[in-house]
Design an enzyme around this catalytic site. Sequence first.
Site: not given
Length: 245
Positions: A67, A143
């Site tokens: 990421d 998430e």
Amino acid sequence: MKVIVLADYEAVSKEAARLVEEKVSENDQLVLGLATGSTPLGLYENLIDGYKTRGISYQNVKTINLDEYLGLEKDHPESYHTFMVEKLFKHIDIARENTFIPDGQPSSIEAECARYEKVMNRVGPINLQILGIGSNGHIGFNEPGTDPESETHVVELNDSTRKDNAQFFNSIEEVPTHAITLGIQNILKSDKIILLASGKKKAEAIKILLEKNVSASFPASYLWNHPNVTVIVDEDAYQLVRQKQ
Ligand code: PGA
């Protein structure tokens, strides 16, 4: 899922490095999936040591990072580009063109996600993926609520994640609100996954992970759907599981 419990962070880092080096020795063209954050720092220190003192070479190894924050230029001190260069790449013999990280300042976010997905398809599959775990159960920046079928995508970071990461910035306001991350599907396509956790601030997350309830509310639980995952934790991160035993 195999769980290895070791005394402390140092032991976790050493064991993770041993597993990585074993794979690199078996296949010098290994594709490694890499993570950032405080957890893998000890692993990277051990890999640097292995390169310098034991001649482990990364000349033909390729790396794909999980990421990158959106909005930070590559050479921002807290970008994951900077992290990887400073904490690992500049200390070993890896070719920089063999290292892949999402662009945090793309002209088109959609095009960047598509480009990174192509990188995954061209360079991958990842042979060995290193993961940390967020206190909210995120892996990469997936998430809670992330679709298990997700590929490379943009996420809005949770408040808890921004708070956890504020320690690296001058204030929480400076922590980016969004990131580009590999998705759950990308992670699960790896041949082997090693998840590392250390310290009592991860104890709750490790307890939930090992309860084996696969749920979008705790993305790391998707790892139960993968046949070759090793979780390496220290006693502090394992303490709530021990208490129940
Ligand atoms: P940390 O982050 O290693 O800095 O605790 C882990 C993660 O968010 O995946």
